[in-house]
Design a protein around this motif. Sequence first.
Motif, PDB file in Angstrom:
ATOM      1  N   ILE A 158      13.545   8.114   8.119  1.00 23.50           N
ATOM      2  CA  ILE A 158      14.007   7.308   6.988  1.00 23.50           C
ATOM      3  C   ILE A 158      14.002   5.828   7.185  1.00 23.50           C
ATOM      4  N   GLY A 159      14.383   5.497   8.585  1.00 21.01           N
ATOM      5  CA  GLY A 159      14.346   4.095   8.743  1.00 21.01           C
ATOM      6  C   GLY A 159      12.885   3.476   8.622  1.00 21.01           C
ATOM      7  N   GLY A 160      11.855   4.228   9.369  1.00 20.24           N
ATOM      8  CA  GLY A 160      10.488   3.771   9.226  1.00 20.24           C
ATOM      9  C   GLY A 160       9.990   3.569   7.894  1.00 20.24           C
ATOM     10  N   PHE A 161      10.371   4.458   6.876  1.00 18.27           N
ATOM     11  CA  PHE A 161       9.950   4.516   5.661  1.00 18.27           C
ATOM     12  C   PHE A 161      10.590   3.309   4.794  1.00 18.27           C
ATOM     13  N   LEU A 162      11.831   3.341   4.751  1.00 13.33           N
ATOM     14  CA  LEU A 162      12.540   2.320   4.043  1.00 13.33           C
ATOM     15  C   LEU A 162      12.297   0.863   4.564  1.00 13.33           C
ATOM     16  N   ASN A 187       0.845  -1.323  -0.020  1.00 13.33           N
ATOM     17  CA  ASN A 187      -0.053   0.100   0.000  1.00 13.33           C
ATOM     18  C   ASN A 187       1.035   1.277   0.036  1.00 13.33           C
ATOM     19  N   ARG A 188       0.714   2.266  -0.814  1.00 10.95           N
ATOM     20  CA  ARG A 188       1.332   3.411  -0.987  1.00 10.95           C
ATOM     21  C   ARG A 188       1.350   4.253   0.385  1.00 10.95           C
ATOM     22  N   LEU A 189       0.455   4.202   1.143  1.00 13.36           N
ATOM     23  CA  LEU A 189       0.224   4.764   2.305  1.00 13.36           C
ATOM     24  C   LEU A 189       1.003   4.545   3.529  1.00 13.36           C
ATOM     25  N   LEU A 190       1.249   3.231   3.617  1.00 12.35           N
ATOM     26  CA  LEU A 190       2.100   2.582   4.454  1.00 12.35           C
ATOM     27  C   LEU A 190       3.407   3.001   4.803  1.00 12.35           C
ATOM     28  N   PRO A 191       4.211   3.200   3.893  1.00 12.21           N
ATOM     29  CA  PRO A 191       5.524   3.587   4.202  1.00 12.21           C
ATOM     30  C   PRO A 191       5.846   5.182   5.004  1.00 12.21           C
ATOM     31  N   PRO A 192       4.886   6.106   4.447  1.00 10.16           N
ATOM     32  CA  PRO A 192       4.826   7.503   5.129  1.00 10.16           C
ATOM     33  C   PRO A 192       4.395   7.121   6.524  1.00 10.16           C
ATOM     34  N   LEU A 193       3.389   6.318   6.727  1.00 14.41           N
ATOM     35  CA  LEU A 193       2.758   6.001   8.073  1.00 14.41           C
ATOM     36  C   LEU A 193       3.838   5.533   8.817  1.00 14.41           C
ATOM     37  N   GLY A 194       4.460   4.354   8.310  1.00 12.45           N
ATOM     38  CA  GLY A 194       5.638   3.854   9.033  1.00 12.45           C
ATOM     39  C   GLY A 194       6.603   4.897   9.614  1.00 12.45           C
TER      40      GLY A 194
END
Length: 187
Positions: free
Chosen positions: A174-178, A112-119
């Motif tokens: 950055i770590g949460g996103f990647l 899902n495209r929204l989950l990496p920014p949410l992470g």
Amino acid sequence: MTASAPDTDGPSARPHTAQHYSVAPPPLSPEGYVAPGMPGAPVTGYDPVDPAPRAAPRRRTALAVTLALLAMLLGGLAYGCAPLRAADSLGWLAIAPAGLVALPLGRLGGRNRLLPPLGALLAAGALLLGQLIEHLRRVQTDGPTPHDLLHDTLAAWRTDLRPLDAAFYAIALIGGFLLTRRTANQN
């Protein structure tokens, strides 16, 4: 020397020689057939037996977000309750809450495209929560009300901010996103 012509006295005792054709002989296999394992174009009209199609993995986005919120709270609590003498070297562990948050988001939520920014936001929130819990443990007031306790904790956090904390928040973001994107791509 010539070979015996048909309808002569009998077969010749000589061995058969190679035959030469002016046109190619008819093929022994259907036209366009390519033997299995041989390179070549696919055969028209040939339907190989397809294996059963893989079922797409189920995506449980609501469960992923709920578990990521719980992981944020758990990561912030663990980060804030670390021994106070290790507080100076603790900032480099900002990637640990990011990993805790990213694991359920990527594994259960999928691509899902929204989950990496949410992470990324949840990882930074875990870091902020951990720092606030650490400062809450340091605040010593006589019979504080919840409002005074929160005010004193926020004031202590603001005075203790260093430029290096910006690097820790960048690591968490950055770590949460990647990590969320990477765990989603492993599925």
